[in-house]
Motif scaffolding. Structure first.
Motif, PDB file in Angstrom:
ATOM      1  N   MET A 123      30.877  46.458  24.671  1.00  0.00           N
ATOM      2  CA  MET A 123      29.893  46.137  25.703  1.00  0.00           C
ATOM      3  C   MET A 123      30.607  45.709  26.982  1.00  0.00           C
ATOM      4  O   MET A 123      31.458  44.824  26.955  1.00  0.00           O
ATOM      5  N   PRO A 124      30.292  46.315  28.125  1.00  0.00           N
ATOM      6  CA  PRO A 124      30.870  45.844  29.389  1.00  0.00           C
ATOM      7  C   PRO A 124      30.437  44.407  29.675  1.00  0.00           C
ATOM      8  O   PRO A 124      29.263  44.067  29.538  1.00  0.00           O
ATOM      9  N   GLU A 125      31.399  43.573  30.048  1.00  0.00           N
ATOM     10  CA  GLU A 125      31.109  42.185  30.377  1.00  0.00           C
ATOM     11  C   GLU A 125      31.507  41.926  31.823  1.00  0.00           C
ATOM     12  O   GLU A 125      31.845  42.853  32.561  1.00  0.00           O
ATOM     13  N   LEU A 126      31.449  40.677  32.229  1.00  0.00           N
ATOM     14  CA  LEU A 126      31.647  40.334  33.640  1.00  0.00           C
ATOM     15  C   LEU A 126      32.852  41.029  34.281  1.00  0.00           C
ATOM     16  O   LEU A 126      32.709  41.625  35.364  1.00  0.00           O
ATOM     17  N   PRO A 127      34.055  40.996  33.698  1.00  0.00           N
ATOM     18  CA  PRO A 127      35.196  41.634  34.374  1.00  0.00           C
ATOM     19  C   PRO A 127      35.021  43.131  34.601  1.00  0.00           C
ATOM     20  O   PRO A 127      35.359  43.641  35.678  1.00  0.00           O
ATOM     21  N   GLU A 128      34.500  43.842  33.585  1.00  0.00           N
ATOM     22  CA  GLU A 128      34.319  45.286  33.747  1.00  0.00           C
ATOM     23  C   GLU A 128      33.198  45.596  34.736  1.00  0.00           C
ATOM     24  O   GLU A 128      33.304  46.540  35.535  1.00  0.00           O
ATOM     25  N   VAL A 129      32.127  44.801  34.686  1.00  0.00           N
ATOM     26  CA  VAL A 129      31.024  45.035  35.616  1.00  0.00           C
ATOM     27  C   VAL A 129      31.454  44.709  37.047  1.00  0.00           C
ATOM     28  O   VAL A 129      31.080  45.403  37.997  1.00  0.00           O
ATOM     29  N   GLU A 130      32.263  43.678  37.215  1.00  0.00           N
ATOM     30  CA  GLU A 130      32.785  43.360  38.537  1.00  0.00           C
ATOM     31  C   GLU A 130      33.692  44.493  39.041  1.00  0.00           C
ATOM     32  O   GLU A 130      33.665  44.846  40.229  1.00  0.00           O
ATOM     33  N   ALA A 131      34.487  45.067  38.143  1.00  0.00           N
ATOM     34  CA  ALA A 131      35.329  46.202  38.536  1.00  0.00           C
ATOM     35  C   ALA A 131      34.482  47.411  38.909  1.00  0.00           C
ATOM     36  O   ALA A 131      34.802  48.139  39.870  1.00  0.00           O
ATOM     37  N   LEU A 132      33.391  47.645  38.161  1.00  0.00           N
ATOM     38  CA  LEU A 132      32.480  48.731  38.520  1.00  0.00           C
ATOM     39  C   LEU A 132      31.850  48.489  39.884  1.00  0.00           C
ATOM     40  O   LEU A 132      31.690  49.417  40.683  1.00  0.00           O
ATOM     41  N   ARG A 133      31.498  47.243  40.151  1.00  0.00           N
ATOM     42  CA  ARG A 133      30.943  46.905  41.465  1.00  0.00           C
ATOM     43  C   ARG A 133      31.942  47.267  42.564  1.00  0.00           C
ATOM     44  O   ARG A 133      31.572  47.895  43.565  1.00  0.00           O
ATOM     45  N   GLY A 134      33.191  46.869  42.385  1.00  0.00           N
ATOM     46  CA  GLY A 134      34.198  47.198  43.386  1.00  0.00           C
ATOM     47  C   GLY A 134      34.419  48.695  43.520  1.00  0.00           C
ATOM     48  O   GLY A 134      34.553  49.214  44.631  1.00  0.00           O
ATOM     49  N   PHE A 135      34.457  49.396  42.385  1.00  0.00           N
ATOM     50  CA  PHE A 135      34.636  50.849  42.408  1.00  0.00           C
ATOM     51  C   PHE A 135      33.492  51.528  43.144  1.00  0.00           C
ATOM     52  O   PHE A 135      33.708  52.390  44.015  1.00  0.00           O
ATOM     53  N   LEU A 136      32.256  51.151  42.812  1.00  0.00           N
ATOM     54  CA  LEU A 136      31.105  51.788  43.438  1.00  0.00           C
ATOM     55  C   LEU A 136      30.994  51.436  44.914  1.00  0.00           C
ATOM     56  O   LEU A 136      30.511  52.248  45.713  1.00  0.00           O
ATOM     57  N   THR A 137      31.451  50.246  45.296  1.00  0.00           N
ATOM     58  CA  THR A 137      31.444  49.884  46.715  1.00  0.00           C
ATOM     59  C   THR A 137      32.274  50.880  47.513  1.00  0.00           C
ATOM     60  O   THR A 137      31.848  51.360  48.570  1.00  0.00           O
ATOM     61  N   GLY A 138      33.448  51.200  46.998  1.00  0.00           N
ATOM     62  CA  GLY A 138      34.294  52.161  47.694  1.00  0.00           C
ATOM     63  C   GLY A 138      33.823  53.592  47.572  1.00  0.00           C
ATOM     64  O   GLY A 138      34.071  54.416  48.450  1.00  0.00           O
ATOM     65  N   ALA A 139      33.124  53.895  46.461  1.00  0.00           N
ATOM     66  CA  ALA A 139      32.763  55.288  46.192  1.00  0.00           C
ATOM     67  C   ALA A 139      31.452  55.721  46.818  1.00  0.00           C
ATOM     68  O   ALA A 139      31.299  56.897  47.173  1.00  0.00           O
ATOM     69  N   CYS A 140      30.479  54.794  46.964  1.00  0.00           N
ATOM     70  CA  CYS A 140      29.165  55.283  47.380  1.00  0.00           C
ATOM     71  C   CYS A 140      28.523  54.536  48.544  1.00  0.00           C
ATOM     72  O   CYS A 140      27.492  55.002  49.044  1.00  0.00           O
ATOM     73  N   VAL A 141      29.071  53.416  49.003  1.00  0.00           N
ATOM     74  CA  VAL A 141      28.490  52.755  50.164  1.00  0.00           C
ATOM     75  C   VAL A 141      28.615  53.672  51.381  1.00  0.00           C
ATOM     76  O   VAL A 141      29.676  54.236  51.649  1.00  0.00           O
ATOM     77  N   GLY A 142      27.524  53.844  52.108  1.00  0.00           N
ATOM     78  CA  GLY A 142      27.493  54.738  53.255  1.00  0.00           C
ATOM     79  C   GLY A 142      26.979  56.130  52.925  1.00  0.00           C
ATOM     80  O   GLY A 142      26.708  56.925  53.838  1.00  0.00           O
ATOM     81  N   LYS A 143      26.825  56.423  51.633  1.00  0.00           N
ATOM     82  CA  LYS A 143      26.312  57.728  51.234  1.00  0.00           C
ATOM     83  C   LYS A 143      24.799  57.663  51.039  1.00  0.00           C
ATOM     84  O   LYS A 143      24.241  56.598  50.755  1.00  0.00           O
ATOM     85  N   VAL A 144      24.170  58.803  51.172  1.00  0.00           N
ATOM     86  CA  VAL A 144      22.718  58.910  51.044  1.00  0.00           C
ATOM     87  C   VAL A 144      22.384  59.492  49.682  1.00  0.00           C
ATOM     88  O   VAL A 144      23.018  60.460  49.220  1.00  0.00           O
ATOM     89  N   ARG A 178      37.488  30.073  33.315  1.00  0.00           N
ATOM     90  CA  ARG A 178      37.858  30.555  34.650  1.00  0.00           C
ATOM     91  C   ARG A 178      39.068  31.483  34.593  1.00  0.00           C
ATOM     92  O   ARG A 178      39.084  32.554  35.223  1.00  0.00           O
ATOM     93  N   SER A 179      40.109  31.077  33.857  1.00  0.00           N
ATOM     94  CA  SER A 179      41.349  31.852  33.868  1.00  0.00           C
ATOM     95  C   SER A 179      41.211  33.170  33.117  1.00  0.00           C
ATOM     96  O   SER A 179      41.706  34.213  33.584  1.00  0.00           O
ATOM     97  N   GLU A 180      40.553  33.158  31.950  1.00  0.00           N
ATOM     98  CA  GLU A 180      40.419  34.393  31.176  1.00  0.00           C
ATOM     99  C   GLU A 180      39.620  35.435  31.948  1.00  0.00           C
ATOM    100  O   GLU A 180      39.994  36.613  31.997  1.00  0.00           O
ATOM    101  N   LEU A 181      38.531  35.016  32.567  1.00  0.00           N
ATOM    102  CA  LEU A 181      37.707  35.962  33.325  1.00  0.00           C
ATOM    103  C   LEU A 181      38.402  36.402  34.608  1.00  0.00           C
ATOM    104  O   LEU A 181      38.405  37.593  34.952  1.00  0.00           O
ATOM    105  N   ALA A 182      39.014  35.455  35.315  1.00  0.00           N
ATOM    106  CA  ALA A 182      39.690  35.803  36.573  1.00  0.00           C
ATOM    107  C   ALA A 182      40.852  36.747  36.320  1.00  0.00           C
ATOM    108  O   ALA A 182      41.074  37.701  37.086  1.00  0.00           O
ATOM    109  N   ASP A 183      41.623  36.502  35.251  1.00  0.00           N
ATOM    110  CA  ASP A 183      42.745  37.386  34.940  1.00  0.00           C
ATOM    111  C   ASP A 183      42.259  38.789  34.586  1.00  0.00           C
ATOM    112  O   ASP A 183      42.869  39.790  34.995  1.00  0.00           O
ATOM    113  N   ALA A 184      41.161  38.860  33.835  1.00  0.00           N
ATOM    114  CA  ALA A 184      40.627  40.173  33.471  1.00  0.00           C
ATOM    115  C   ALA A 184      40.097  40.910  34.690  1.00  0.00           C
ATOM    116  O   ALA A 184      40.279  42.130  34.820  1.00  0.00           O
TER     117      ALA A 184
END
Length: 287
Positions: free
Chosen positions: A1-22, A211-217
């Motif tokens: 199951m994707p958890e906070l670190p993976e979902v945060e990485a997806l957020r960053g990936f999608l920000t670069g991939a689709c912001v500004g697109k229609v 804090r450390s386990e999540l931040a490191d991930a």
């Protein structure tokens, strides 16, 4: 199951991939995954993505005043493609649940493996209109998630076991089965220890471990493509999913407790003073 670190990485990936697109088109394949009906998916067509946010384990695309929100649940994932198929996706028995295509023909598929279909998609005008977001607890990586906040959470939880408290999204947002195992191992705490039984030093250690386990991930996942995130997560877990293997800290064999639809892993040497915790599923079979 994707958890906070993976979902945060997806957020960053999608920000670069689709912001500004229609959004050119949306194709709903698994109709049960759409949980809202006031606004149709088609309302997103022709609108520009202006931001991507995260709330707990929810990914939230801001689309010109509307929000496309999704929760990947246990078996869901996002696959990005630079060139999406031109022919419409057809409903069937495959894993595809939703397809989003942008004006440059790039886009993403939301897929879900397994028989338990829990992937959820929402189209709303306010994030608070998503029930799971409205009830989320504090984000453990937010600046205001202080030791005092965790102390209050543990006191309110009473004798509830630490493992369950860490996983409850209404109490702390974003931590799931895997990272709760990792956090408790780092803090050297039993998953079954009552929340209100921790000493002051144990509470401080638990806060630091969260804090450390999540931040490191999150740091390890930053910049990775969506397809790389699952493998990176598994590679860096020390106890979760490693039952029968030696603990990297003390060498003790990692043990497991099984439940009806999940399991937890822990190190008896690091976390329980050498004692094995009762396996609830096995105990029922022996009665």
């Amino acid at each position: 199951m994707p958890e906070l670190p993976e979902v945060e990485a997806l957020r960053g990936f999608l920000t670069g991939a689709c912001v500004g697109k229609v959004v050119a088109r949306t194709e709903l394949v698994a109709f049960a995954c759409l949980k809202t009906f006031e606004l149709p998916l088609g309302a997103l067509n022709g609108l520009e993505v202006d931001a991507v946010a995260r709330r707990g384990k929810f990914v939230c695309l801001s689309v010109d005043g509307l929000w496309l929100v999704f929760h990947l649940a246990r078996g869901g994932w996002l696959t990005w493609k630079d060139a999406m198929p031109q022919t419409p996706a057809r409903p069937g028995r495959g894993p595809l649940a939703l397809r989003v295509v942008f004006d440059d023909d790039s886009g993403f598929d939301l897929t879900e493996a397994g028989t338990q279909k829990r992937l959820a998609v929402y189209v709303v005008t306010r994030l608070e209109d998503v029930p799971g977001i409205a009830t989320l607890g504090p984000d453990p990586l937010a600046d205001d998630f202080t030791p005092a906040v965790l102390d209050a959470i543990l006191e309110r939880a009473g004798r509830a076991q630490l493992k369950g408290v860490l996983r409850d999204q209404r109490i702390i947002a974003g931590i799931g089965n895997a990272y709760s195992d990792e956090i408790l191992h780092a803090a050297r705490l039993s998953p079954f220890k009552p929340s209100n039984a921790l000493s002051a030093s144990e509470r401080e250690t638990l806060h630091a471990a969260i804090r450390s386990e999540l931040a490191d991930a999150v740091a390890r996942s930053a910049g990775l493509a969506a397809k790389q995130l699952k493998g990176d997560k598994k590679l860096n877990l020390r106890v979760h999913g490693r039952a029968g293997q030696p603990c990297a800290v003390c060498g003790t064999t990692i043990a497991e407790v099984s439940f009806a639809d999940s399991s937890l892993q822990y190190c008896p040497g690091c976390q329980t003073g050498g004692k094995l915790l009762a396996d609830r599923r096995l105990s029922r079979l022996l009665k």
